[in-house]
Design an enzyme around this catalytic site. Structure first.
Site, PDB file in Angstrom:
ATOM      1  CB  SER A   1      10.394  10.822  16.200  1.00 29.99           C
ATOM      2  OG  SER A   1      11.890  11.047  16.531  1.00 29.99           O
TER       3      SER A   1
ATOM      4  CG  ASP B   1      14.625   2.969  18.309  1.00 30.91           C
ATOM      5  OD1 ASP B   1      15.446   2.425  17.266  1.00 30.91           O
ATOM      6  OD2 ASP B   1      13.610   3.490  18.928  1.00 30.91           O
TER       7      ASP B   1
ATOM      8  CD  GLU C   1      23.336   6.028  28.061  1.00 28.51           C
ATOM      9  OE1 GLU C   1      23.545   6.985  26.752  1.00 28.51           O
ATOM     10  OE2 GLU C   1      22.482   6.417  29.550  1.00 28.51           O
TER      11      GLU C   1
ATOM     12  CG  HIS D   1      22.477  15.706  15.868  1.00 30.13           C
ATOM     13  ND1 HIS D   1      22.436  14.963  15.781  1.00 30.13           N
ATOM     14  CD2 HIS D   1      21.903  14.540  17.172  1.00 30.13           C
ATOM     15  CE1 HIS D   1      22.113  13.631  16.717  1.00 30.13           C
ATOM     16  NE2 HIS D   1      21.947  13.890  17.114  1.00 30.13           N
TER      17      HIS D   1
HETATM   18  N1  GLN Z   1      12.705   6.041  17.654  1.00 30.58           N
HETATM   19  C1  GLN Z   1      13.754   6.795  17.873  1.00 30.58           C
HETATM   20  C2  GLN Z   1      13.294   7.875  17.756  1.00 30.58           C
HETATM   21  O1  GLN Z   1      13.197   7.977  15.763  1.00 30.58           O
HETATM   22  C3  GLN Z   1      15.028   6.359  18.460  1.00 30.58           C
HETATM   23  C4  GLN Z   1      15.863   8.110  19.445  1.00 30.58           C
HETATM   24  C5  GLN Z   1      17.021   7.568  19.603  1.00 30.58           C
HETATM   25  O2  GLN Z   1      17.659   6.839  19.405  1.00 30.58           O
HETATM   26  N2  GLN Z   1      17.172   8.364  21.019  1.00 30.58           N
HETATM   27  O3  GLN Z   1      12.857   9.268  17.693  1.00 30.58           O
END
Ligand code: GLN
Ligand code: ZN
Length: 765
Positions: A440, A606, A612, A701
């Site tokens: 993304s 992904d 989890e 982040h």
């Molecule tokens: N392909 C997704 C992104 O880049 C992966 C998101 C994730 O790992 N939670 O947003």
């Protein structure tokens, strides 16, 4: 107790329309004063108690409420405030509480991690072995008094038990465990005694660590701690509450010196009931029977549940039973009643928190007044469930046959990795240390608004399509300028990585208000997988092919994997989860075929949620991992040798499942590692890994732009244990939460770092 009574283990905090979240965020933004925040929160809290009272619940929890997280509440109550926040004397206690959870400009937040196998995240207690625990404030007392004085309700205070609390904490040496425990127990006793003096009759102590795999030493700890507590109490009764699995050592647990034992009869695979039948139940104790599923959104099969209760009453008189959901209702949305747009066939089978409490009450009534009195309810519920069961949505022959067909085939790639690697290298001709991103790109307000306009019908499909293409084109150009080796289209058309696919697949439904707290004020609205999953037309081909048409560099196709789609949804229960995953995998297999047919030869699937879902009991973990591997390979293995399959994982610690990750047989994996860099890299000193791998070289982040040298260091550190021919350079997760300019600069630095190191290592390879 002359009859069976009903109880709630915990109730959702967020309110029917996420009022809790909105209030919190307004306060954080400075739009509400502290008093306004507290007043609004009190009214939400009391409202939830009143609702439970109106449904007819006998034991209503207090203190299950939190302004952020109940584990953090427990840390603060016992004085475990990380030093970096403790020193900030000028901060108000409430702000300090939020700072620990969210960080502030001078101190990083405490770590956050998954609450057992749920999607709720708690703030990990940071406990320094030398800290003297101290009762800073009995946080349960005001909650208890508030319900008593304002509503005349004698609530059941809920407290996280000392052993589970310490087991979830980090920062002290294992040998300090008992020392800390011994200091904590008197504080717990003080809390309980104060509640007792205030008039509490029941206290629920949550010890879900009893549902994991324990050592003998742990069991001894339980005996000692609960013996000590028991000796100090007079009239107040303790419910030792367990959930999410069977208790590890039934006989020991039910003999612990407490008044009531709470067992989960839903997520135990029948083991709790079997143990009860085999060993009986102590005649001086009460059983709090968790018989309504607290983690799904389906109506209970009351017929079957009531029969189960009848089986229990063969061993335990109904006077010694508390009927309740299997765990806190924190994990389900609040109420079905606000859902206006759902298909009635589906809506009629749904049960959120409020409905689950109503079901709890029906069962309790049935026990007290006889099965006949609830016969109508049983019939009604059975009818709704059967209607969905027999519907066409659940009986897609094509999908079911396909799943059966693949059971006879072992899904494996045509050639082993070593051969594919050469073919792919010849085809893609990537440089050493290829650079890429995770999928993304910044989801700006403009992009969100564009999606909204289209959803509201203000934009036609064509207008919206053109808007998405403009964004893709802009970013293909930017990525080329930055000099990345493998490009992505940016995921602008996606709101959420599961919802996007769910909306395009048969068998998925979406609620309007079905929110569940994930962490802090963040809530998620999991899709409902209610029918057979089928794919009828391509989901991603249009956008990816468009992106590929604009560049000579490879563009990675981007899909969400079967396990992640499953783990982040509410799933039908007439089929095993592993079967549902296979249906999803087959849909993805089809999409991957369509991508290949459209000249996309690098495809990322992904699986951030793979880790989890790991079962709590050690002896169940391998099966889960095997099923995950099967599903991933079912989706990805039929591709051509030259097609390079990528995967991405994050949010968890992966060291212990590296074997499984290897078995996925993905050509390249990218793993979030920037925040715990050392830890994961050290793993490769212990075990070898031959395939392509990118350990995130910077943390996405935070808006901070890392310097080139910083990322060079990160790459060099990885190259101590991984070969330059296998290492990929990428950020550690998707960039959707970041701004455009910081993203461009960070990626430019990253590409520069990769080039610098590439030049250094070139001669040696
Ligand atoms: N392909 C997704 C992104 O880049 C992966 C998101 C994730 O790992 N939670 O947003
Ligand atoms: Zn990620």
């Amino acid at each position: 107790m002359a009859k069976a009574i009903s109880s709630t283990i915990g109730y959702p905090r967020i309110g029917e329309k996420r009022e809790w979240k909105k209030t919190l965020e307004q306060y954080w933004k400075g739009n509400l004063s502290k008093d306004e925040l507290l007043t609004e929160m009190e009214s939400l809290r009391l409202n939830d108690i009143k609702k439970q009272k109106a449904i007819g619940i006998d034991l209503i929890p207090v203190g299950d409420f939190s302004l952020y997280d109940h584990v953090l509440d427990t840390s603060i109550m016992f004085g475990f405030i990380p030093e970096r926040f403790g020193e900030q004397e000028d901060r108000d206690t409430l702000d300090k509480y939020f700072d620990i959870a969210r960080g502030n400009k001078d101190a990083v937040a405490s770590e956050m991690t998954k609450w057992f196998d749920t999607n709720y995240h708690y703030i990990v207690p940071e406990i320094d072995g030398d800290t003297e625990p101290a009762l800073t404030k009995n946080r349960l007392l005001p909650y208890f008094l508030e319900a008593k004085q304002k509503l005349g309700i004698i609530g059941k205070p809920v407290i996280l038990g000392p052993i589970t609390f310490l087991k979830l904490a980090k920062g002290f040496k294992p040998e300090d465990f008992n020392k800390l425990l011994n200091k904590l127990v008197p504080l717990y006793i003080q809390v309980i005694k104060e509640l007792e003096s205030a008039g509490a009759k029941w206290i629920q102590m949550d010890e879900p660590i009893l549902n994991t795999t324990l050592t003998d030493e742990d069991i001894t700890r339980f005996k000692d701690v609960y013996h000590t507590i028991n000796q100090e109490l007079n009239s107040v009764k303790i419910i030792l509450q367990t959930y999410f699995e069977a208790v590890d050592d039934y006989e020991e647990v039910v003999s612990l010196p407490v008044d009531a034992i709470g067992l989960d009869f839903i997520h135990d695979d029948g083991a709790n009931l079997a143990a009860l039948k085999k060993h009986g139940f102590p005649s001086d104790k009460i059983l709090a029977a968790g018989v309504i599923n607290g983690r799904n959104i389906w109506k209970a099969d009351i017929d079957q549940t009531f029969t189960q209760l009848e089986t229990i009453t063969e061993d335990i008189d109904k006077e010694r039973l508390i009927i309740q959901p299997s765990c806190s209702l924190l994990h389900v949305p609040v109420t079905v009643s606000t859902e206006k747009d759902l298909d009635p066939l589906l809506k009629d089978t749904l049960s959120f928190a409020d409905q689950k409490l109503e079901e709890t009450l029906v069962l309790t009534d049935g026990l007290n007044k006889g099965r006949k009195t609830i016969e109508n309810k049983i019939q009604e519920q059975t009818r709704s469930i059967e209607k969905l069961w027999n519907s066409a949505d659940r009986n897609n022959q094509r999908v079911q046959k396909e799943v059966e067909f693949w059971k006879e085939v072992n899904p494996e790639r045509n050639a082993p990795f070593s051969i594919r690697q050469k073919i792919q290298q010849d085809f893609f001709k990537l440089p050493l240390l290829p650079t890429t991103t995770i999928g993304s790109l910044p989801q700006t307000t403009e992009i969100r608004q564009g999606r909204l306009k289209w959803r509201r019908g203000e934009w036609s499909d064509n207008e919206y399509g053109a808007f998405i293409e403009t964004n893709i084109a802009e970013w293909i150009e930017r990525q080329e300028e930055i000099g990345l080796d493998v490009l992505i289209h940016g995921e602008f058309e996606r709101n959420d990585m599961v919802e996007f696919f769910g909306e395009k697949l048969d068998g998925f439904a979406f609620t309007r208000y079905g929110w569940v707290q994930s962490y802090g004020s963040r809530c998620v609205k999991p899709p409902i997988i209610y029918g057979d999953v089928a794919l009828n037309e391509p989901m991603t081909v249009k956008e990816i092919s468009y992106a590929q048409s604009l560049t000579d560099k490879p563009v990675k196709g981007m899909l969400t994997g079967p396990i992640t789609i499953l783990n982040w949804s509410f799933v039908r229960e007439d089929l095993q989860g592993s079967e549902v995953t296979k249906q999803i995998a087959l849909a993805l297999q089809k999409e991957i075929r369509w991508l290949e047919e459209n000249n996309i030869h690098m495809i990322q699937v992904d699986e951030p949620a793979l880790r989890e879902g790991l079962p709590l009991k050690l002896n169940k973990q391998q099966d889960y991992l095997d099923e995950a591997v099967y599903a991933f390979k079912l989706a990805t293995s039929p591709v051509k040798d030259k097609t390079q399959i990528h995967t991405h994982m994050c949010y968890s610690e992966f060291g212990e499942i590296m074997d499984t990750i290897d078995q996925l047989d993905a050509d390249v994996i990218s793993i979030e590692a920037a925040r715990s860099h050392g830890e994961l890299i050290a793993e490769f000193e212990k075990q070898s890994y031959a395939k392509g791998i990118g350990l995130g070289v910077y943390d996405i982040h935070s808006p901070r732009v890392p310097a080139v040298v910083e990322m060079e260091k990160s790459i060099l550190r990885a190259l101590e244990v991984l070969h330059p021919r296998q290492f990929w350079v990428n950020p550690d997760c998707g960039l959707k939460t970041r701004g455009i300019s910081e993203t461009v600069t960070s990626l430019t630095h990253m590409v520069q770092a990769a080039k610098n190191i590439r030049n250094k290592v070139k001669q040696n390879v």
